[in-house]
Design a protein around this motif. Structure first.
Motif, mmCIF file in Angstrom:
data_model
loop_
_atom_site.group_PDB
_atom_site.id
_atom_site.type_symbol
_atom_site.label_atom_id
_atom_site.label_comp_id
_atom_site.label_asym_id
_atom_site.label_seq_id
_atom_site.Cartn_x
_atom_site.Cartn_y
_atom_site.Cartn_z
ATOM 1 N N ALA A 1 0.808 -1.214 0.000
ATOM 2 C CA ALA A 1 0.000 0.000 0.000
ATOM 3 C C ALA A 1 0.845 1.270 0.000
ATOM 4 O O ALA A 1 0.670 2.129 -0.864
ATOM 5 N N VAL A 2 1.738 1.404 0.944
ATOM 6 C CA VAL A 2 2.461 2.659 1.119
ATOM 7 C C VAL A 2 3.377 2.950 -0.072
ATOM 8 O O VAL A 2 3.284 4.024 -0.691
ATOM 9 N N VAL A 3 4.267 2.031 -0.393
ATOM 10 C CA VAL A 3 5.217 2.261 -1.481
ATOM 11 C C VAL A 3 4.505 2.461 -2.822
ATOM 12 O O VAL A 3 4.824 3.406 -3.546
ATOM 13 N N PRO A 4 3.515 1.629 -3.184
ATOM 14 C CA PRO A 4 2.808 1.913 -4.443
ATOM 15 C C PRO A 4 2.108 3.271 -4.452
ATOM 16 O O PRO A 4 2.104 3.954 -5.486
ATOM 17 N N CYS A 5 1.526 3.687 -3.331
ATOM 18 C CA CYS A 5 0.890 5.009 -3.273
ATOM 19 C C CYS A 5 1.912 6.123 -3.469
ATOM 20 O O CYS A 5 1.656 7.095 -4.193
ATOM 21 N N ILE A 6 3.060 5.995 -2.835
ATOM 22 C CA ILE A 6 4.102 7.015 -2.981
ATOM 23 C C ILE A 6 4.604 7.059 -4.414
ATOM 24 O O ILE A 6 4.771 8.142 -4.988
ATOM 25 N N LYS A 7 4.848 5.881 -5.010
ATOM 26 C CA LYS A 7 5.319 5.845 -6.395
ATOM 27 C C LYS A 7 4.279 6.455 -7.323
ATOM 28 O O LYS A 7 4.606 7.223 -8.224
ATOM 29 N N SER A 8 3.010 6.125 -7.127
ATOM 30 C CA SER A 8 1.929 6.677 -7.937
ATOM 31 C C SER A 8 1.876 8.200 -7.793
ATOM 32 O O SER A 8 1.755 8.932 -8.778
ATOM 33 N N TYR A 9 1.980 8.678 -6.555
ATOM 34 C CA TYR A 9 1.964 10.115 -6.300
ATOM 35 C C TYR A 9 3.127 10.803 -7.011
ATOM 36 O O TYR A 9 2.955 11.856 -7.629
ATOM 37 N N LEU A 10 4.320 10.217 -6.921
ATOM 38 C CA LEU A 10 5.489 10.823 -7.562
ATOM 39 C C LEU A 10 5.344 10.879 -9.077
ATOM 40 O O LEU A 10 5.754 11.849 -9.716
ATOM 41 N N ILE A 11 4.748 9.846 -9.652
ATOM 42 C CA ILE A 11 4.527 9.845 -11.098
ATOM 43 C C ILE A 11 3.516 10.932 -11.474
ATOM 44 O O ILE A 11 3.707 11.677 -12.431
ATOM 45 N N GLU A 12 2.426 11.030 -10.711
ATOM 46 C CA GLU A 12 1.378 12.002 -11.017
ATOM 47 C C GLU A 12 1.831 13.434 -10.759
ATOM 48 O O GLU A 12 1.459 14.352 -11.486
ATOM 49 N N ILE A 13 2.624 13.658 -9.730
ATOM 50 C CA ILE A 13 3.047 15.014 -9.382
ATOM 51 C C ILE A 13 4.153 15.521 -10.305
ATOM 52 O O ILE A 13 4.414 16.727 -10.360
ATOM 53 N N GLN A 14 4.788 14.624 -11.054
ATOM 54 C CA GLN A 14 5.870 15.024 -11.944
ATOM 55 C C GLN A 14 5.374 16.023 -12.990
ATOM 56 O O GLN A 14 6.059 16.998 -13.304
ATOM 57 N N CYS A 15 4.166 15.819 -13.512
ATOM 58 C CA CYS A 15 3.592 16.743 -14.499
ATOM 59 C C CYS A 15 3.374 18.113 -13.868
ATOM 60 O O CYS A 15 3.724 19.145 -14.442
ATOM 61 N N VAL A 16 2.787 18.132 -12.669
ATOM 62 C CA VAL A 16 2.557 19.387 -11.958
ATOM 63 C C VAL A 16 3.891 20.067 -11.658
ATOM 64 O O VAL A 16 4.013 21.288 -11.769
ATOM 65 N N SER A 17 4.877 19.284 -11.294
ATOM 66 C CA SER A 17 6.200 19.831 -10.979
ATOM 67 C C SER A 17 6.803 20.533 -12.187
ATOM 68 O O SER A 17 7.395 21.600 -12.053
ATOM 69 N N ARG A 18 6.660 19.959 -13.354
ATOM 70 C CA ARG A 18 7.212 20.582 -14.568
ATOM 71 C C ARG A 18 6.497 21.889 -14.884
ATOM 72 O O ARG A 18 7.133 22.880 -15.261
ATOM 73 N N ILE A 19 5.171 21.906 -14.741
ATOM 74 C CA ILE A 19 4.409 23.133 -15.006
ATOM 75 C C ILE A 19 4.783 24.204 -13.987
ATOM 76 O O ILE A 19 5.007 25.364 -14.348
ATOM 77 N N TYR A 20 4.891 23.833 -12.720
ATOM 78 C CA TYR A 20 5.276 24.780 -11.670
ATOM 79 C C TYR A 20 6.665 25.349 -11.938
ATOM 80 O O TYR A 20 6.899 26.557 -11.850
ATOM 81 N N SER A 21 7.600 24.487 -12.292
ATOM 82 C CA SER A 21 8.969 24.920 -12.579
ATOM 83 C C SER A 21 8.985 25.881 -13.763
ATOM 84 O O SER A 21 9.686 26.897 -13.737
ATOM 85 N N LEU A 22 8.205 25.572 -14.783
ATOM 86 C CA LEU A 22 8.128 26.443 -15.954
ATOM 87 C C LEU A 22 7.579 27.821 -15.576
ATOM 88 O O LEU A 22 8.116 28.854 -15.991
ATOM 89 N N CYS A 23 6.533 27.856 -14.749
ATOM 90 C CA CYS A 23 5.957 29.127 -14.297
ATOM 91 C C CYS A 23 6.962 29.932 -13.476
ATOM 92 O O CYS A 23 7.089 31.151 -13.646
ATOM 93 N N ILE A 24 7.657 29.287 -12.589
ATOM 94 C CA ILE A 24 8.651 29.973 -11.758
ATOM 95 C C ILE A 24 9.735 30.575 -12.637
ATOM 96 O O ILE A 24 10.105 31.746 -12.486
ATOM 97 N N HIS A 25 10.272 29.779 -13.559
ATOM 98 C CA HIS A 25 11.335 30.284 -14.429
ATOM 99 C C HIS A 25 10.832 31.392 -15.351
ATOM 100 O O HIS A 25 11.572 32.319 -15.672
ATOM 101 N N THR A 26 9.565 31.313 -15.768
ATOM 102 C CA THR A 26 9.024 32.321 -16.682
ATOM 103 C C THR A 26 8.757 33.646 -15.984
ATOM 104 O O THR A 26 9.073 34.713 -16.532
ATOM 105 N N PHE A 27 8.176 33.616 -14.798
ATOM 106 C CA PHE A 27 7.753 34.847 -14.134
ATOM 107 C C PHE A 27 8.730 35.349 -13.069
ATOM 108 O O PHE A 27 8.965 36.547 -12.968
ATOM 109 N N CYS A 28 9.277 34.463 -12.283
ATOM 110 C CA CYS A 28 10.110 34.896 -11.154
ATOM 111 C C CYS A 28 11.545 35.206 -11.559
ATOM 112 O O CYS A 28 12.143 36.143 -11.026
ATOM 113 N N ASP A 29 12.114 34.432 -12.468
ATOM 114 C CA ASP A 29 13.512 34.665 -12.855
ATOM 115 C C ASP A 29 13.737 36.084 -13.387
ATOM 116 O O ASP A 29 14.670 36.770 -12.936
ATOM 117 N N PRO A 30 12.893 36.570 -14.325
ATOM 118 C CA PRO A 30 13.114 37.958 -14.790
ATOM 119 C C PRO A 30 12.930 38.991 -13.675
ATOM 120 O O PRO A 30 13.679 39.977 -13.607
#
Length: 151
Positions: free
Chosen positions: A102-131
């Motif tokens: 239960a625990v390890v599969p849930c964590i792995k699933s969460y990490l896979i699903e959050i990877q997309c959100v992480s990329r979008i968040y990183s893109l937003c930070i680099h686009t707006f905050c870096d300048p």
């Protein structure tokens, strides 16, 4: 022939994991109870200087404490050791089962699903905050601080 031997050795290793010899002399090889349950007579009962009981009472108290602690532990471990070993074995098997299934599969699933959100968040930070921070750093780069001691 080599494959059969390797399979036999693997089965022997798996069997030995559950039927290995235990050390009857050193029963705490990893020292998990080193500081917890080492209680001797001197740790519990002590007479300060000038307040001594009779020597015979002191010796008898020491012997009574030591022998009763020894035999009470032995009796309790004889009565409750095996049932508690079953309970603890079941509990740790349950914890292992939950962790593995239960625990390890849930964590792995969460990490896979959050990877997309992480990329979008990183893109937003680099686009707006870096300048913004680059502009702030250029503004503040010419600031000079001078400390003077005035009398």
């Amino acid at each position: 022939m080599a494959e059969e031997r390797a399979g036999l050795e693997e089965r022997i290793l798996i069997k030995d994991q559950h039927t290995k010899e235990i050390d009857l002399v050193n029963r705490d090889p990893k020292h998990i109870n080193e500081d917890v349950v080492k209680v001797d007579f001197e740790d519990v009962i002590a007479e300060p200087v000038g307040t001594y009981s009779f020597d015979g009472v002191w010796k008898t108290s020491y012997t009574t404490f030591t022998v009763s602690k020894y035999w009470c532990y032995r009796l309790l471990s004889a009565l409750l050791g095996i049932p508690l070993a079953v309970v603890w074995g079941f509990l740790f098997a349950l914890i292992s089962f939950c962790h593995i299934w239960a625990v390890v599969p849930c964590i792995k699933s969460y990490l896979i699903e959050i990877q997309c959100v992480s990329r979008i968040y990183s893109l937003c930070i680099h686009t707006f905050c870096d300048p913004l921070f680059e502009a702030l750093s250029k503004i503040c780069s010419n600031v000079r601080v001078a400390l003077r001691k005035e009398i």
